[in-house]
Design a protein around this motif. Structure first.
Motif, mmCIF file in Angstrom:
data_model
loop_
_atom_site.group_PDB
_atom_site.id
_atom_site.type_symbol
_atom_site.label_atom_id
_atom_site.label_comp_id
_atom_site.label_asym_id
_atom_site.label_seq_id
_atom_site.Cartn_x
_atom_site.Cartn_y
_atom_site.Cartn_z
ATOM 1 N N GLY A 1 0.808 -1.217 0.000
ATOM 2 C CA GLY A 1 0.000 0.000 0.000
ATOM 3 C C GLY A 1 0.837 1.261 0.000
ATOM 4 O O GLY A 1 0.597 2.182 -0.789
ATOM 5 N N ILE A 2 1.844 1.307 0.854
ATOM 6 C CA ILE A 2 2.680 2.505 0.955
ATOM 7 C C ILE A 2 3.506 2.691 -0.311
ATOM 8 O O ILE A 2 3.593 3.802 -0.856
ATOM 9 C CB ILE A 2 3.590 2.415 2.197
ATOM 10 C CG1 ILE A 2 2.755 2.287 3.462
ATOM 11 C CG2 ILE A 2 4.530 3.599 2.267
ATOM 12 C CD1 ILE A 2 1.769 3.396 3.703
ATOM 13 N N ILE A 3 4.107 1.621 -0.791
ATOM 14 C CA ILE A 3 4.923 1.724 -2.004
ATOM 15 C C ILE A 3 4.061 2.116 -3.200
ATOM 16 O O ILE A 3 4.435 2.975 -4.002
ATOM 17 C CB ILE A 3 5.688 0.403 -2.261
ATOM 18 C CG1 ILE A 3 6.749 0.218 -1.179
ATOM 19 C CG2 ILE A 3 6.315 0.392 -3.645
ATOM 20 C CD1 ILE A 3 7.401 -1.139 -1.172
ATOM 21 N N SER A 4 2.882 1.528 -3.308
ATOM 22 C CA SER A 4 1.975 1.879 -4.408
ATOM 23 C C SER A 4 1.556 3.335 -4.328
ATOM 24 O O SER A 4 1.484 4.020 -5.353
ATOM 25 C CB SER A 4 0.733 0.979 -4.382
ATOM 26 O OG SER A 4 1.088 -0.364 -4.586
ATOM 27 N N ALA B 1 -3.326 5.209 -11.924
ATOM 28 C CA ALA B 1 -3.787 3.983 -11.272
ATOM 29 C C ALA B 1 -4.054 2.888 -12.300
ATOM 30 O O ALA B 1 -3.737 1.717 -12.083
ATOM 31 C CB ALA B 1 -5.054 4.277 -10.463
ATOM 32 N N TRP B 2 -4.609 3.266 -13.442
ATOM 33 C CA TRP B 2 -4.923 2.275 -14.481
ATOM 34 C C TRP B 2 -3.645 1.690 -15.073
ATOM 35 O O TRP B 2 -3.554 0.497 -15.327
ATOM 36 C CB TRP B 2 -5.798 2.895 -15.569
ATOM 37 C CG TRP B 2 -7.067 3.429 -15.003
ATOM 38 C CD1 TRP B 2 -7.416 4.730 -14.859
ATOM 39 C CD2 TRP B 2 -8.151 2.661 -14.449
ATOM 40 N NE1 TRP B 2 -8.655 4.824 -14.261
ATOM 41 C CE2 TRP B 2 -9.130 3.572 -14.002
ATOM 42 C CE3 TRP B 2 -8.390 1.303 -14.290
ATOM 43 C CZ2 TRP B 2 -10.326 3.171 -13.414
ATOM 44 C CZ3 TRP B 2 -9.577 0.907 -13.706
ATOM 45 C CH2 TRP B 2 -10.515 1.829 -13.278
ATOM 46 N N PHE C 1 -9.428 -0.858 -8.879
ATOM 47 C CA PHE C 1 -10.190 -0.041 -7.940
ATOM 48 C C PHE C 1 -9.369 0.305 -6.699
ATOM 49 O O PHE C 1 -9.496 1.396 -6.142
ATOM 50 C CB PHE C 1 -11.499 -0.727 -7.555
ATOM 51 C CG PHE C 1 -12.502 -0.799 -8.678
ATOM 52 C CD1 PHE C 1 -12.790 0.319 -9.442
ATOM 53 C CD2 PHE C 1 -13.149 -1.976 -8.977
ATOM 54 C CE1 PHE C 1 -13.714 0.270 -10.473
ATOM 55 C CE2 PHE C 1 -14.073 -2.047 -10.006
ATOM 56 C CZ PHE C 1 -14.356 -0.919 -10.754
ATOM 57 N N TYR C 2 -8.522 -0.619 -6.276
ATOM 58 C CA TYR C 2 -7.645 -0.348 -5.127
ATOM 59 C C TYR C 2 -6.694 0.802 -5.441
ATOM 60 O O TYR C 2 -6.537 1.726 -4.633
ATOM 61 C CB TYR C 2 -6.868 -1.620 -4.771
ATOM 62 C CG TYR C 2 -5.783 -1.403 -3.752
ATOM 63 C CD1 TYR C 2 -6.092 -1.122 -2.428
ATOM 64 C CD2 TYR C 2 -4.447 -1.477 -4.111
ATOM 65 C CE1 TYR C 2 -5.102 -0.927 -1.491
ATOM 66 C CE2 TYR C 2 -3.449 -1.281 -3.172
ATOM 67 C CZ TYR C 2 -3.778 -1.005 -1.863
ATOM 68 O OH TYR C 2 -2.796 -0.812 -0.941
ATOM 69 N N PHE C 3 -6.068 0.770 -6.595
ATOM 70 C CA PHE C 3 -5.124 1.829 -6.955
ATOM 71 C C PHE C 3 -5.822 3.176 -7.116
ATOM 72 O O PHE C 3 -5.281 4.214 -6.728
ATOM 73 C CB PHE C 3 -4.343 1.469 -8.217
ATOM 74 C CG PHE C 3 -3.316 0.393 -8.003
ATOM 75 C CD1 PHE C 3 -2.567 0.339 -6.839
ATOM 76 C CD2 PHE C 3 -3.082 -0.556 -8.972
ATOM 77 C CE1 PHE C 3 -1.613 -0.644 -6.643
ATOM 78 C CE2 PHE C 3 -2.127 -1.542 -8.789
ATOM 79 C CZ PHE C 3 -1.394 -1.591 -7.623
ATOM 80 N N VAL C 4 -7.028 3.189 -7.691
ATOM 81 C CA VAL C 4 -7.772 4.446 -7.812
ATOM 82 C C VAL C 4 -8.112 4.971 -6.415
ATOM 83 O O VAL C 4 -7.963 6.168 -6.138
ATOM 84 C CB VAL C 4 -9.051 4.267 -8.655
ATOM 85 C CG1 VAL C 4 -9.948 5.496 -8.562
ATOM 86 C CG2 VAL C 4 -8.701 3.975 -10.102
ATOM 87 N N ALA C 5 -8.526 4.078 -5.520
ATOM 88 C CA ALA C 5 -8.891 4.496 -4.163
ATOM 89 C C ALA C 5 -7.696 5.075 -3.413
ATOM 90 O O ALA C 5 -7.806 6.142 -2.802
ATOM 91 C CB ALA C 5 -9.490 3.321 -3.392
ATOM 92 N N ILE C 6 -6.535 4.396 -3.462
ATOM 93 C CA ILE C 6 -5.390 4.915 -2.696
ATOM 94 C C ILE C 6 -4.762 6.127 -3.374
ATOM 95 O O ILE C 6 -4.054 6.894 -2.724
ATOM 96 C CB ILE C 6 -4.320 3.840 -2.407
ATOM 97 C CG1 ILE C 6 -3.610 3.377 -3.672
ATOM 98 C CG2 ILE C 6 -4.916 2.696 -1.622
ATOM 99 C CD1 ILE C 6 -2.378 2.530 -3.400
#
Length: 169
Positions: A22-25, A35-36, A86-91
């Protein structure tokens, strides 16, 4: 000795890598690809590594029947692509902890699906476990401390939770 604790070793390394993810992303998303695009890189890279591994060592596991193919495609789209995207867009749009808090409502959606859609009996202990674990997540993220939610980030986090529930099911 290692074989005896193989499950625990996998669990440890899985949790360790997940914690760093999560932090690295989030750092990568600040100045890096969208994000896409990050979803494409991550899922494409995982595909290449896994297909090479299976072609080299477990080719027989790649055989599938026509009846399995639609489920494999659905699993790939919902379970892999949607969860990641969706995870990447959210974070990208919210704090990692808040996005994960919403994503981890997936077990709640699963229990609700089992109880009200499939009409299955869900033991009371599962409801209590969900309440306790989600309460712990709320306490850890301290969601009440000056939090502002991004609308698109919130929608993406909810879509991620539902995709994760589908992945688990």
């Amino acid at each position: 000795m290692l074989t005896k604790f193989r499950g625990e070793i996998y669990l440890f390394f899985g949790a360790l890598f997940f914690a760093f993810n999560g932090i690295i992303s989030k750092i990568v998303l600040i100045d890096g690809p969208s994000a896409w695009r990050l979803t494409q890189i991550r899922t494409g890279g995982a595909f290449v590594i896994l297909i090479l591994f299976h072609l080299a060592f477990r080719r027989q596991e790649l055989k599938t029947t026509k009846s399995e193919l639609p489920w494999l495609i659905a699993f790939g789209v919902v379970g892999v692509a949607f969860v990641q995207a969706f995870y990447f867009v959210a974070i990208e749009r919210m704090y990692v902890g808040v996005a994960l808090l919403i994503e981890f409502t997936a077990p709640i959606w699963i229990l609700l699906f089992l109880r009200f859609v499939l009409k299955k009996h869900v033991p009371n202990g599962l409801w209590y476990a969900i309440i306790l674990s989600f309460s712990g997540l709320l306490l850890i993220t301290q969601i009440w401390n000056g939090l502002s939610l991004d609308r698109l980030g919130l929608i993406a986090a909810l879509a991620d939770a539902l995709s994760l529930a589908g992945y688990f099911l």
